[in-house]
Design an enzyme around this catalytic site. Structure first.
Site, short mmCIF file in Angstrom:
data_model
loop_
_atom_site.label_atom_id
_atom_site.label_comp_id
_atom_site.label_asym_id
_atom_site.label_seq_id
_atom_site.Cartn_x
_atom_site.Cartn_y
_atom_site.Cartn_z
N GLY A 1 1.85 -7.70 -0.68
CA GLY A 1 1.80 -6.75 -1.79
C GLY A 1 1.14 -7.36 -3.02
O GLY A 1 0.92 -8.57 -3.09
N ALA B 1 10.72 2.63 8.03
CA ALA B 1 9.30 2.80 8.34
C ALA B 1 9.00 2.14 9.67
O ALA B 1 8.73 0.94 9.75
CB ALA B 1 8.45 2.19 7.24
N ASP C 1 12.99 -11.55 -1.04
CA ASP C 1 12.68 -11.49 0.40
C ASP C 1 13.83 -10.79 1.10
O ASP C 1 14.98 -11.27 1.05
CB ASP C 1 12.52 -12.94 0.90
CG ASP C 1 12.12 -13.01 2.36
OD1 ASP C 1 12.45 -12.07 3.13
OD2 ASP C 1 11.50 -14.02 2.74
N LYS D 1 9.41 -3.86 15.36
CA LYS D 1 9.66 -2.49 14.93
C LYS D 1 10.56 -1.75 15.92
O LYS D 1 11.34 -0.88 15.54
CB LYS D 1 8.33 -1.75 14.76
CG LYS D 1 7.53 -2.23 13.55
CD LYS D 1 8.17 -1.76 12.25
CE LYS D 1 7.41 -2.20 11.03
NZ LYS D 1 8.00 -1.70 9.78
N TYR E 1 5.17 -7.67 15.94
CA TYR E 1 5.23 -6.43 15.15
C TYR E 1 5.79 -5.28 15.99
O TYR E 1 6.76 -4.63 15.59
CB TYR E 1 3.84 -6.12 14.64
CG TYR E 1 3.74 -4.91 13.74
CD1 TYR E 1 4.20 -4.96 12.43
CD2 TYR E 1 3.16 -3.72 14.19
CE1 TYR E 1 4.09 -3.85 11.57
CE2 TYR E 1 3.04 -2.62 13.35
CZ TYR E 1 3.51 -2.68 12.05
OH TYR E 1 3.39 -1.58 11.22
N LEU F 1 10.40 -0.33 3.76
CA LEU F 1 8.98 -0.45 4.12
C LEU F 1 8.52 -1.91 4.20
O LEU F 1 7.39 -2.18 4.61
CB LEU F 1 8.12 0.27 3.06
CG LEU F 1 7.85 1.76 3.23
CD1 LEU F 1 9.11 2.57 3.32
CD2 LEU F 1 6.99 2.26 2.08
N PHE G 1 0.83 -1.21 0.00
CA PHE G 1 0.00 0.00 0.00
C PHE G 1 0.87 1.27 0.00
O PHE G 1 0.84 2.06 -0.96
CB PHE G 1 -0.95 -0.06 1.21
CG PHE G 1 -1.54 1.25 1.62
CD1 PHE G 1 -2.10 2.12 0.69
CD2 PHE G 1 -1.56 1.62 2.96
CE1 PHE G 1 -2.65 3.34 1.08
CE2 PHE G 1 -2.10 2.83 3.36
CZ PHE G 1 -2.64 3.68 2.43
P1 NAD Z 1 1.52 -3.60 3.15
O1 NAD Z 1 1.28 -4.92 3.78
O2 NAD Z 1 0.54 -3.11 2.14
O3 NAD Z 1 2.95 -3.55 2.47
C1 NAD Z 1 4.08 -4.23 2.95
C2 NAD Z 1 4.86 -4.75 1.75
O4 NAD Z 1 6.04 -5.43 2.21
C3 NAD Z 1 4.06 -5.77 0.93
O5 NAD Z 1 4.14 -5.44 -0.44
C4 NAD Z 1 4.76 -7.10 1.23
O6 NAD Z 1 4.65 -8.03 0.18
C5 NAD Z 1 6.17 -6.65 1.48
N1 NAD Z 1 6.97 -7.58 2.31
C6 NAD Z 1 6.62 -8.13 3.50
N2 NAD Z 1 7.62 -8.91 3.96
C7 NAD Z 1 8.63 -8.83 3.05
C8 NAD Z 1 9.92 -9.41 2.98
N3 NAD Z 1 10.40 -10.20 3.94
N4 NAD Z 1 10.70 -9.13 1.89
C9 NAD Z 1 10.23 -8.33 0.89
N5 NAD Z 1 9.00 -7.74 0.92
C10 NAD Z 1 8.22 -8.00 1.99
O7 NAD Z 1 1.65 -2.55 4.35
P2 NAD Z 1 1.80 -0.95 4.31
O8 NAD Z 1 0.63 -0.38 5.00
O9 NAD Z 1 2.12 -0.50 2.96
O10 NAD Z 1 3.05 -0.75 5.28
C11 NAD Z 1 4.34 -0.48 4.77
C12 NAD Z 1 5.30 -0.21 5.92
O11 NAD Z 1 4.85 0.91 6.68
C13 NAD Z 1 5.42 -1.38 6.90
O12 NAD Z 1 6.77 -1.48 7.30
C14 NAD Z 1 4.56 -0.95 8.06
O13 NAD Z 1 5.02 -1.51 9.26
C15 NAD Z 1 4.73 0.56 8.04
N6 NAD Z 1 3.56 1.23 8.66
C16 NAD Z 1 2.38 1.34 7.98
C17 NAD Z 1 1.31 1.96 8.59
C18 NAD Z 1 -0.01 2.15 7.89
O14 NAD Z 1 -0.95 2.69 8.49
N7 NAD Z 1 -0.17 1.78 6.65
C19 NAD Z 1 1.43 2.45 9.91
C20 NAD Z 1 2.64 2.29 10.57
C21 NAD Z 1 3.71 1.70 9.93
#
Ligand code: NAD
Ligand code: UDP
Length: 312
Positions: free
Chosen positions: A37, A113, A57, A148, A144, A72, A12
């Protein structure tokens, strides 16, 4: 032209960030293993000259020549990060370690992130960056939250030990286009339920609060943080300080979608934080950032997106 690595770039936040960085004229490496994703999020970038998708990964090392890294990659929705907590921990620790080693090797800047979850169920309200949090280290959210937290620790030890150029941001609940309809977070759940006239599932009594940031505001904040000088490491909160109860969110979504949905009350998950609201004065002071999109306008955009996703 800067070479920029975005891990989690098919997710996202990552896909919205890739689009903006690409539009700004950068070369993008989008590294993602598609755990949560979706290729459709980057469909209009994939195949273009200055955009490279690498299915990888991040718990395994990768070698790329880059100027900046946005780290991210990590499942972010509670049902997704709790499905395989060891995987989540590995991604937070090994993944961040690999990205920090890559930043060190390239003398690149790295933006990590992090999340408001590092404050746990906060005893200080609203949350300032120097509040150390109230996290249950053995609970179901710990993979989580603690993941983090160790990610932040790694960043600051790389900074102290190797002078790696780190920027740690603590993101508060963000929503908008490219969220997966099956993601499970509150904004997407409520909008989809409302659009389908299904029951709106409030967990607990709905009095818990969150502060919801529209995606465009967050992306502009991330890019501003990356542009700060090397002395600025954060951690810095990025979020919208307007605070709403989950019940208020449900009412707003029902109104904006003109839905016939009824509200049902389900059990509150364990360790679910009762309140969440960022203090954003550091971001204002350091890089003149504050959100511009209020909840109602952001929800209108998100509703348009989910209508397309659901073919409504
Ligand atoms: P999301 O789940 O849509 O995106 C995470 C992406 O990381 C996905 O595309 C997934 O396939 C990829 N991924 C996961 N593990 C992986 C790995 N080991 N190797 C390669 N790719 C991997 O989530 P998001 O909302 O887009 O969040 C992105 C980042 O922002 C995350 O680190 C999350 O902790 C942080 N975050 C998001 C929010 C929010 O409200 N959206 C809030 C706080 C923190
Ligand atoms: N929530 C809810 N109904 C849902 C999904 C979530 O009431 O269908 C609640 C959840 O219990 C939490 C808040 O909404 O109190 C935000 O949840 P989300 O999963 O979006 O993110 P969190 O901030 O908890 O990581």
């Amino acid at each position: 032209m800067k070479k920029i690595l975005v891990t989690g770039g098919a997710g996202f936040l990552g896909s919205n960030l890739c689009q903006k960085l690409f539009n700004d004229g950068n070369y993008i490496y989008c590294v993602d293993n598609l755990y949560t994703g979706r290729m459709k999020n980057i469909a209009n970038l994939n195949g273009k000259g200055d955009f490279e998708f690498i299915n990888h990964d991040i718990t395994k090392p990768i070698d790329l020549a880059v100027d900046e890294i946005y780290n991210l990659a990590c499942p972010a929705s509670p049902p997704h990060y709790q499905k395989d907590p060891i995987y989540t921990l590995n991604t937070c620790y090994l993944g961040t370690l690999n990205m920090l080693n890559l930043a060190r090797k390239n003398n690149a800047k790295i933006l990590q992130a992090s999340t408001s979850e590092i404050y746990g169920d906060p005893l200080v309200h609203p949350q300032v960056e120097d509040y150390r949090g109230n996290v249950n280290p053995i609970g179901i959210r710990a993979c989580y939250d603690e993941g983090k937290r160790i990610g932040e620790t790694l960043c600051f030890d790389f900074y102290r030990q190797y002078q790696t150029k780190i920027k740690v941001i603590r993101i508060f609940n963000t929503y908008g286009p490219n969220m997966d309809p099956a993601d499970g977070r509150v904004v997407s759940n409520f909008i989809i339920q409302a659009l389908q006239n299904k029951d709106i599932t409030i967990y607990g009594d709905g009095s818990q609060t969150r502060s919801f940031c529209y995606i465009d505001d967050l992306i502009s904040g991330m890019i501003k943080v990356m542009a700060t000088d090397n002395q600025f490491t954060g951690p810095v909160n990025l979020g919208n300080p307007d605070e709403f109860t989950v019940s208020e969110l449900a009412e707003k979504v029902i109104k904006l979608t003109q839905s016939n949905s009824e509200i049902v009350y389900l059990q509150l998950p364990l360790d679910d934080p009762l309140q969440r609201k960022p203090v954003i004065s550091l971001a204002k002071q350091e890089f003149n950032w504050e959100p511009k999109v209020n909840l109602e306008n952001g929800l209108i955009e998100a509703i348009k997106y989910f209508k397309q996703e659901l073919n409504i």
